[in-house]
Design a protein around this motif. Structure first.
Motif, PDB file in Angstrom:
ATOM      1  N   THR B  92      -1.582 -32.129 -35.306  1.00  0.00           N
ATOM      2  CA  THR B  92      -2.874 -32.369 -35.227  1.00  0.00           C
ATOM      3  C   THR B  92      -3.253 -33.556 -34.267  1.00  0.00           C
ATOM      4  O   THR B  92      -2.345 -34.627 -34.413  1.00  0.00           O
ATOM      5  CB  THR B  92      -3.585 -32.881 -36.570  1.00  0.00           C
ATOM      6  N   LEU B  94      -6.127 -36.083 -33.221  1.00  0.00           N
ATOM      7  CA  LEU B  94      -7.627 -36.567 -33.441  1.00  0.00           C
ATOM      8  C   LEU B  94      -7.909 -37.099 -31.862  1.00  0.00           C
ATOM      9  O   LEU B  94      -7.547 -37.846 -31.459  1.00  0.00           O
ATOM     10  CB  LEU B  94      -7.821 -37.622 -34.309  1.00  0.00           C
ATOM     11  N   LEU B  97     -14.440 -38.945 -32.300  1.00  0.00           N
ATOM     12  CA  LEU B  97     -15.311 -39.094 -33.550  1.00  0.00           C
ATOM     13  C   LEU B  97     -16.800 -38.506 -32.852  1.00  0.00           C
ATOM     14  O   LEU B  97     -17.373 -39.193 -31.873  1.00  0.00           O
ATOM     15  CB  LEU B  97     -15.505 -40.527 -34.033  1.00  0.00           C
ATOM     16  N   LEU B  99     -20.425 -38.393 -33.589  1.00  0.00           N
ATOM     17  CA  LEU B  99     -21.375 -39.248 -34.249  1.00  0.00           C
ATOM     18  C   LEU B  99     -22.962 -38.421 -34.157  1.00  0.00           C
ATOM     19  O   LEU B  99     -23.546 -38.410 -33.115  1.00  0.00           O
ATOM     20  CB  LEU B  99     -21.644 -40.368 -34.001  1.00  0.00           C
ATOM     21  N   VAL B 108     -15.526 -34.468 -35.871  1.00  0.00           N
ATOM     22  CA  VAL B 108     -14.431 -34.712 -34.900  1.00  0.00           C
ATOM     23  C   VAL B 108     -14.071 -33.698 -33.985  1.00  0.00           C
ATOM     24  O   VAL B 108     -14.017 -32.388 -34.177  1.00  0.00           O
ATOM     25  CB  VAL B 108     -13.159 -35.367 -35.825  1.00  0.00           C
ATOM     26  N   GLY B 191     -23.510 -39.546 -30.162  1.00  0.00           N
ATOM     27  CA  GLY B 191     -22.646 -39.214 -29.282  1.00  0.00           C
ATOM     28  C   GLY B 191     -21.011 -38.985 -29.726  1.00  0.00           C
ATOM     29  O   GLY B 191     -20.770 -38.920 -30.687  1.00  0.00           O
ATOM     30  N   VAL B 192     -20.172 -38.967 -28.571  1.00  0.00           N
ATOM     31  CA  VAL B 192     -18.601 -39.064 -28.938  1.00  0.00           C
ATOM     32  C   VAL B 192     -17.972 -40.184 -28.610  1.00  0.00           C
ATOM     33  O   VAL B 192     -18.200 -40.774 -27.615  1.00  0.00           O
ATOM     34  CB  VAL B 192     -18.128 -37.824 -28.223  1.00  0.00           C
ATOM     35  N   VAL B 193     -17.223 -40.722 -29.443  1.00  0.00           N
ATOM     36  CA  VAL B 193     -16.147 -41.585 -29.396  1.00  0.00           C
ATOM     37  C   VAL B 193     -14.880 -41.171 -29.031  1.00  0.00           C
ATOM     38  O   VAL B 193     -14.316 -40.884 -30.148  1.00  0.00           O
ATOM     39  CB  VAL B 193     -16.228 -42.936 -30.401  1.00  0.00           C
ATOM     40  N   PRO B 194     -14.193 -41.225 -27.895  1.00  0.00           N
ATOM     41  CA  PRO B 194     -12.909 -40.698 -27.781  1.00  0.00           C
ATOM     42  C   PRO B 194     -11.782 -41.485 -28.708  1.00  0.00           C
ATOM     43  O   PRO B 194     -12.153 -42.723 -28.586  1.00  0.00           O
ATOM     44  CB  PRO B 194     -12.509 -40.765 -26.254  1.00  0.00           C
ATOM     45  N   VAL B 195     -10.940 -40.866 -29.060  1.00  0.00           N
ATOM     46  CA  VAL B 195      -9.773 -41.621 -29.740  1.00  0.00           C
ATOM     47  C   VAL B 195      -8.495 -40.828 -29.067  1.00  0.00           C
ATOM     48  O   VAL B 195      -8.331 -39.845 -28.979  1.00  0.00           O
ATOM     49  CB  VAL B 195     -10.050 -41.459 -31.313  1.00  0.00           C
ATOM     50  N   ALA B 196      -7.670 -42.073 -28.998  1.00  0.00           N
ATOM     51  CA  ALA B 196      -6.102 -41.568 -28.359  1.00  0.00           C
ATOM     52  C   ALA B 196      -5.039 -42.351 -28.742  1.00  0.00           C
ATOM     53  O   ALA B 196      -5.474 -43.659 -28.855  1.00  0.00           O
ATOM     54  CB  ALA B 196      -6.275 -41.203 -27.035  1.00  0.00           C
ATOM     55  N   PRO B 197      -4.297 -41.949 -29.049  1.00  0.00           N
ATOM     56  CA  PRO B 197      -2.928 -42.893 -29.227  1.00  0.00           C
ATOM     57  C   PRO B 197      -2.529 -43.774 -28.013  1.00  0.00           C
ATOM     58  O   PRO B 197      -2.697 -43.412 -26.984  1.00  0.00           O
ATOM     59  CB  PRO B 197      -1.733 -42.258 -29.875  1.00  0.00           C
ATOM     60  N   ALA B 198      -2.366 -45.016 -28.259  1.00  0.00           N
ATOM     61  CA  ALA B 198      -2.104 -45.885 -27.097  1.00  0.00           C
ATOM     62  C   ALA B 198      -0.810 -46.997 -27.356  1.00  0.00           C
ATOM     63  O   ALA B 198      -0.687 -47.356 -28.479  1.00  0.00           O
ATOM     64  CB  ALA B 198      -3.249 -46.725 -26.608  1.00  0.00           C
ATOM     65  N   ALA B 220       1.187 -42.188 -24.493  1.00  0.00           N
ATOM     66  CA  ALA B 220       1.671 -42.254 -26.013  1.00  0.00           C
ATOM     67  C   ALA B 220       1.851 -40.919 -26.583  1.00  0.00           C
ATOM     68  O   ALA B 220       0.780 -40.168 -26.408  1.00  0.00           O
ATOM     69  CB  ALA B 220       1.053 -43.321 -26.941  1.00  0.00           C
ATOM     70  N   CYS B 221       2.633 -40.777 -27.386  1.00  0.00           N
ATOM     71  CA  CYS B 221       2.711 -39.322 -28.205  1.00  0.00           C
ATOM     72  C   CYS B 221       1.988 -39.432 -29.385  1.00  0.00           C
ATOM     73  O   CYS B 221       1.624 -40.423 -30.130  1.00  0.00           O
ATOM     74  CB  CYS B 221       4.018 -38.700 -28.419  1.00  0.00           C
TER      75      CYS B 221
END
Lengths: 221, 221
Positions: B92, B94, B97, B99, B108, B191-198, B220-221
């Motif tokens: 998965t 993510l 978010l 909102l 999400v 709106g949308v808050v992007p999330v990504a690993p960093a 990042a993976c």
């Protein structure tokens, strides 16, 4: 077994990993801290004898987990029954890549919680409301006070399952590289690369003309 | 059922979600792209009739997943047997978010793959070596050529299970906020808050004096 100290979750064969036991922890505060740092879990259950793992949102409220579902979803149907649904709920944070000089000693830093038990659908309207608020707050602390609360009809269209935390353990790896003495002089880079979720630039909806809320400055879940 | 087009994984009752079917996808390229973007999966299996979900590292090689294990771990013992271990492997991401102006329409953005099947322990030394290399490369592309390869003894001390991809589906949500018409004028941010690993700043081990490798500049993976 009676080696479960006060302030700990049940320590038994089920909650003790077969490998890397020294990375396990049953302390309530340690378990809760890992759960509170996330918002996405992986829900495991058995269907027709086979395992199923689905991602979903969750919140911790005291000693219970609430998982978001849908009134039509498969696990919800089962959790509605009196006997409940046997589940395993796992939350994992990938905290870093550990790059050793040998491929063999490559690893990751992580924190995880594995919770076993029986989940039940939340039917009490007050508890359902509390649980849904908590699921929103778990992802975006401060948001519940800054959006329209659910109507009775919306509450009826949402399903949540509850898992009491009892058969629970945490596991984690922290720290640096463990290289073999013979490898220390090899010419490769070795070290830890931290990884964490991060927010990107928020994109306001066309129908939104409010200021960007301050609570979106917090750490990503 | 014969509605599985070429280039798709098997489309049947097991691989079709009961909810949000329009978010499902069986296309091989779509499934592979989601798998290739990650390195951590959640492995589900059944032990004593109850579900267990554990996080572990994986790699995709062609039409198979390889999962990292330990020779002493519970699922590995079962996967060693001739009949294999029935599993569900879920990956998965993510992505954001979502909102909305109402709590009810919060959501999400995500991409996930759920793979059902029977996993077997990899016993062929060449396949094991290939799988371990792939697991390192999945997390840090470029790393295998820049560390010491495993010795025969290290290979023997590592266990990997293989799951052929067949009963597989992807599911995702993308895009913006779906607010009710009556809510559009409410004074909340939506709106949308992007999330990504960093990646954070790499921390070199005390015994490492090599330059930071360029391949650590990737996503990042």
């Amino acid at each position: 077994m009676s080696d479960t100290p006060a302030g700990s979750y049940t320590r038994n064969a089920r909650t003790t990993p077969t490998r890397d036991k020294d990375r396990a922890d049953w302390d309530r505060d340690a378990v809760h801290a890992i759960l509170d740092a996330g918002c996405l879990c992986h829900l495991g259950f058995v269907r027709d004898g086979a395992p199923v793992v689905l991602p979903t949102l969750y919140a911790r409220v005291g000693g219970a987990l609430y998982l978001h579902g849908s009134t039509g979803s498969r696990p919800l149907h089962a959790a509605r029954e009196e006997q409940g649904l046997p589940v395993c709920v796992t939350v994992t944070h990938l905290d870093g890549l550990v790059l050793a000089k040998s491929a063999f000693h490559h690893s990751v830093n992580y924190r995880s919680v594995v919770a076993h038990g029986t989940a039940y659908q939340v039917t009490d309207p007050e508890e359902l409301r509390t649980a849904l608020d908590a699921i929103v707050e778990q992802a975006v602390p401060g948001r519940v006070a800054d959006c329209r609360p659910p109507s009775a009809k919306e509450l009826a269209a949402t399903a949540v399952i509850r898992l009491e935390l009892d058969q629970v353990s945490a596991k984690s790896r922290t720290g640096g590289v463990n290289d073999d003495p013979d490898d220390l002089g090899l010419p490769y880079w070795a070290g830890v690369v931290p990884v964490a979720p991060a927010y990107g630039e928020p994109v306001a909806a066309p129908h939104s003309d409010a200021e960007l809320p301050g609570y979106l400055a917090g750490p990503a879940c």
